[in-house]
Scaffold this active site. Sequence first.
Site, short mmCIF file in Angstrom:
data_model
loop_
_atom_site.label_atom_id
_atom_site.label_comp_id
_atom_site.label_asym_id
_atom_site.label_seq_id
_atom_site.Cartn_x
_atom_site.Cartn_y
_atom_site.Cartn_z
N ASP A 106 51.43 82.17 -0.53
CA ASP A 106 52.42 83.25 -0.46
C ASP A 106 53.82 82.66 -0.29
O ASP A 106 53.96 81.54 0.21
CB ASP A 106 52.16 84.15 0.75
N1 URA Z 1 46.07 83.13 2.83
C1 URA Z 1 47.19 83.88 2.90
O1 URA Z 1 47.15 84.97 3.49
N2 URA Z 1 48.30 83.41 2.36
C2 URA Z 1 48.40 82.21 1.76
O2 URA Z 1 49.48 81.83 1.29
C3 URA Z 1 47.23 81.44 1.68
C4 URA Z 1 46.08 81.91 2.23
#
Ligand code: URA
Length: 268
Positions: A106
């Site tokens: 993310d």
């Molecule tokens: N899980 C998440 O919630 N975000 C990420 O970036 C990776 C794994």
Amino acid sequence: MAAERLQKVLSRRGVASRREAEAWILAGRVRVNGAVVTELGTRVDPAADDVEVDGEALPPEQAPVVVLLHKPAGYVTTVKDPHAERTVMELLVGLERRVYPVGRLDRDTRGVLILTDDGDLAHTLLHPSRGVEKVYDVWVRGELPDEALTRLAEGVELRDGHVTRSARVSGVERGEARVRFQLALKEGHKRQVREMVRAVGGQVANLARISFGGVTVDGLDEGAWRLLTPAEVARLKRSAGGGDPLRAGARGMARPKGWATRKGREQR
Ligand code: URA
């Protein structure tokens, strides 16, 4: 050389990800020996057949590269961002190869991001059946009782109905209205950690991936990248082969600003 699927050849030559290559084939942009091919199963012999994309011959085969990026918060994991936000590709200054992210972090997640021009490797690392282990350093706002952590480890149902596989929770530290722990997952569902924590009544305040198949960002500054060595690539491949992925600790990851140290003081 043996015949291979056309999309595989395109992705191995680094001109497209496998998914992009499939779209290009369906769109009639790919010719084999002068004839447009729109059949996804088409097999070609890259040594004997002339393959062109938009009228251009494929570049010669090069040894694939695997890049390790220490992703900072604030960068989107995408090759092109239609909304013109900062992307992880902007951080690969000086890399003269076209690589693709292996999965996503993310925008506000930090840590290990692997990118490669080896479509097969990317496919293998991401395939759910391979169970490549990803370890996250998770900071949660407020309280999260032991019972909630146990549920994270045993599996929870996410808002989209996905039930998570069993996971490993370790290194639990409790501070003032904060809980920090490491979560090891063998799957990669969208926003999985944030959604899992939400499912047990918490909210992730900070998230960092500290290991992907045993590869860590130890010694690599946030925002910096380097090529993996052949030995590291071999270990990564082993992690996808049902081997024993390295256990990772939280070493090397900076605490986010404002989070309590072990002694309970705030770092600013
Ligand atoms: N899980 C998440 O919630 N975000 C990420 O970036 C990776 C794994």
